[in-house]
Write a protein that holds these residues in place. Structure first.
Motif, mmCIF file in Angstrom:
data_model
loop_
_atom_site.group_PDB
_atom_site.id
_atom_site.type_symbol
_atom_site.label_atom_id
_atom_site.label_comp_id
_atom_site.label_asym_id
_atom_site.label_seq_id
_atom_site.Cartn_x
_atom_site.Cartn_y
_atom_site.Cartn_z
ATOM 1 N N SER A 3 -7.459 -36.388 -37.519
ATOM 2 C CA SER A 3 -7.418 -35.967 -38.916
ATOM 3 C C SER A 3 -7.809 -37.112 -39.841
ATOM 4 O O SER A 3 -7.807 -36.957 -41.055
ATOM 5 C CB SER A 3 -6.020 -35.444 -39.260
ATOM 6 N N GLU A 4 -8.130 -38.264 -39.280
ATOM 7 C CA GLU A 4 -8.590 -39.401 -40.065
ATOM 8 C C GLU A 4 -9.916 -39.066 -40.726
ATOM 9 O O GLU A 4 -10.756 -38.385 -40.148
ATOM 10 C CB GLU A 4 -8.840 -40.598 -39.141
ATOM 11 N N THR A 5 -10.126 -39.580 -41.925
ATOM 12 C CA THR A 5 -11.405 -39.354 -42.591
ATOM 13 C C THR A 5 -12.455 -40.293 -42.011
ATOM 14 O O THR A 5 -12.130 -41.303 -41.375
ATOM 15 C CB THR A 5 -11.296 -39.595 -44.105
ATOM 16 N N ILE A 6 -13.701 -39.957 -42.239
ATOM 17 C CA ILE A 6 -14.786 -40.810 -41.745
ATOM 18 C C ILE A 6 -14.693 -42.222 -42.333
ATOM 19 O O ILE A 6 -14.796 -43.202 -41.583
ATOM 20 C CB ILE A 6 -16.157 -40.157 -42.004
ATOM 21 N N PRO A 7 -14.486 -42.364 -43.656
ATOM 22 C CA PRO A 7 -14.343 -43.740 -44.169
ATOM 23 C C PRO A 7 -13.186 -44.503 -43.516
ATOM 24 O O PRO A 7 -13.311 -45.706 -43.250
ATOM 25 C CB PRO A 7 -14.098 -43.537 -45.663
ATOM 26 N N ASP A 8 -12.081 -43.812 -43.228
ATOM 27 C CA ASP A 8 -10.963 -44.472 -42.546
ATOM 28 C C ASP A 8 -11.381 -44.960 -41.166
ATOM 29 O O ASP A 8 -11.050 -46.080 -40.760
ATOM 30 C CB ASP A 8 -9.775 -43.517 -42.393
ATOM 31 N N ARG A 9 -12.112 -44.110 -40.434
ATOM 32 C CA ARG A 9 -12.555 -44.484 -39.089
ATOM 33 C C ARG A 9 -13.549 -45.646 -39.143
ATOM 34 O O ARG A 9 -13.528 -46.531 -38.287
ATOM 35 C CB ARG A 9 -13.173 -43.286 -38.383
ATOM 36 N N ILE A 10 -14.431 -45.637 -40.155
ATOM 37 C CA ILE A 10 -15.395 -46.730 -40.306
ATOM 38 C C ILE A 10 -14.670 -48.041 -40.558
ATOM 39 O O ILE A 10 -14.945 -49.059 -39.909
ATOM 40 C CB ILE A 10 -16.393 -46.427 -41.443
ATOM 41 N N LEU A 11 -13.747 -48.022 -41.504
ATOM 42 C CA LEU A 11 -13.006 -49.248 -41.830
ATOM 43 C C LEU A 11 -12.223 -49.760 -40.628
ATOM 44 O O LEU A 11 -12.244 -50.963 -40.330
ATOM 45 C CB LEU A 11 -12.071 -49.001 -43.009
ATOM 46 N N GLU A 12 -11.555 -48.865 -39.922
ATOM 47 C CA GLU A 12 -10.783 -49.276 -38.750
ATOM 48 C C GLU A 12 -11.695 -49.877 -37.685
ATOM 49 O O GLU A 12 -11.388 -50.910 -37.094
ATOM 50 C CB GLU A 12 -10.022 -48.088 -38.172
ATOM 51 N N SER A 13 -12.833 -49.250 -37.473
ATOM 52 C CA SER A 13 -13.773 -49.741 -36.477
ATOM 53 C C SER A 13 -14.282 -51.133 -36.831
ATOM 54 O O SER A 13 -14.364 -52.016 -35.971
ATOM 55 C CB SER A 13 -14.940 -48.772 -36.353
ATOM 56 N N LEU A 14 -14.608 -51.326 -38.100
ATOM 57 C CA LEU A 14 -15.120 -52.631 -38.523
ATOM 58 C C LEU A 14 -14.033 -53.692 -38.510
ATOM 59 O O LEU A 14 -14.288 -54.854 -38.181
ATOM 60 C CB LEU A 14 -15.758 -52.525 -39.908
ATOM 61 N N GLN A 15 -12.806 -53.308 -38.831
ATOM 62 C CA GLN A 15 -11.705 -54.267 -38.806
ATOM 63 C C GLN A 15 -11.380 -54.708 -37.389
ATOM 64 O O GLN A 15 -10.854 -55.810 -37.189
ATOM 65 C CB GLN A 15 -10.464 -53.671 -39.462
ATOM 66 N N ASN A 16 -11.711 -53.882 -36.406
ATOM 67 C CA ASN A 16 -11.427 -54.215 -35.010
ATOM 68 C C ASN A 16 -12.534 -55.029 -34.347
ATOM 69 O O ASN A 16 -12.411 -55.381 -33.176
ATOM 70 C CB ASN A 16 -11.161 -52.942 -34.211
ATOM 71 N N LEU A 17 -13.597 -55.322 -35.073
ATOM 72 C CA LEU A 17 -14.650 -56.173 -34.519
ATOM 73 C C LEU A 17 -14.124 -57.602 -34.385
ATOM 74 O O LEU A 17 -13.280 -58.036 -35.178
ATOM 75 C CB LEU A 17 -15.879 -56.187 -35.437
ATOM 76 N N PRO A 18 -14.632 -58.343 -33.421
ATOM 77 C CA PRO A 18 -14.215 -59.744 -33.310
ATOM 78 C C PRO A 18 -14.695 -60.548 -34.514
ATOM 79 O O PRO A 18 -15.640 -60.164 -35.207
ATOM 80 C CB PRO A 18 -14.895 -60.222 -32.026
ATOM 81 N N SER A 19 -14.035 -61.653 -34.782
ATOM 82 C CA SER A 19 -14.348 -62.454 -35.967
ATOM 83 C C SER A 19 -15.757 -63.027 -35.943
ATOM 84 O O SER A 19 -16.313 -63.357 -36.994
ATOM 85 C CB SER A 19 -13.332 -63.580 -36.142
ATOM 86 N N ASP A 20 -16.358 -63.137 -34.772
ATOM 87 C CA ASP A 20 -17.719 -63.680 -34.683
ATOM 88 C C ASP A 20 -18.784 -62.579 -34.628
ATOM 89 O O ASP A 20 -19.946 -62.839 -34.318
ATOM 90 C CB ASP A 20 -17.852 -64.602 -33.474
#
Length: 60
Positions: A3-20
């Motif tokens: 039920s997450e919105t697409i922007p929520d999923r995008i933000l979560e995905s990008l926040q889970n990327l490694p710092s490099d």
């Protein structure tokens, strides 16, 4: 499906990327998510390919 919105999923995905991570890494992740969503939508619409047919196409 979530039920997450697409922007929520995008933000979560990008926040889970490694710092490099690079811009290309971020784009690749987002394209991957979009393709998963498109595939799930096809299946929901009954447009999937039966497993045995896929195996035949791959020669398995």
């Amino acid at each position: 499906m979530s039920s997450e919105t697409i922007p929520d999923r995008i933000l979560e995905s990008l926040q889970n990327l490694p710092s490099d991570a690079t811009y290309d890494d971020a784009i690749e992740r987002l394209v991957f998510l979009a393709k998963i969503d498109a595939g799930l939508a096809e299946l929901d619409a009954g447009e999937g390919i039966p497993h045995d047919q896929v195996k035949r196409r791959l020669g398995l």
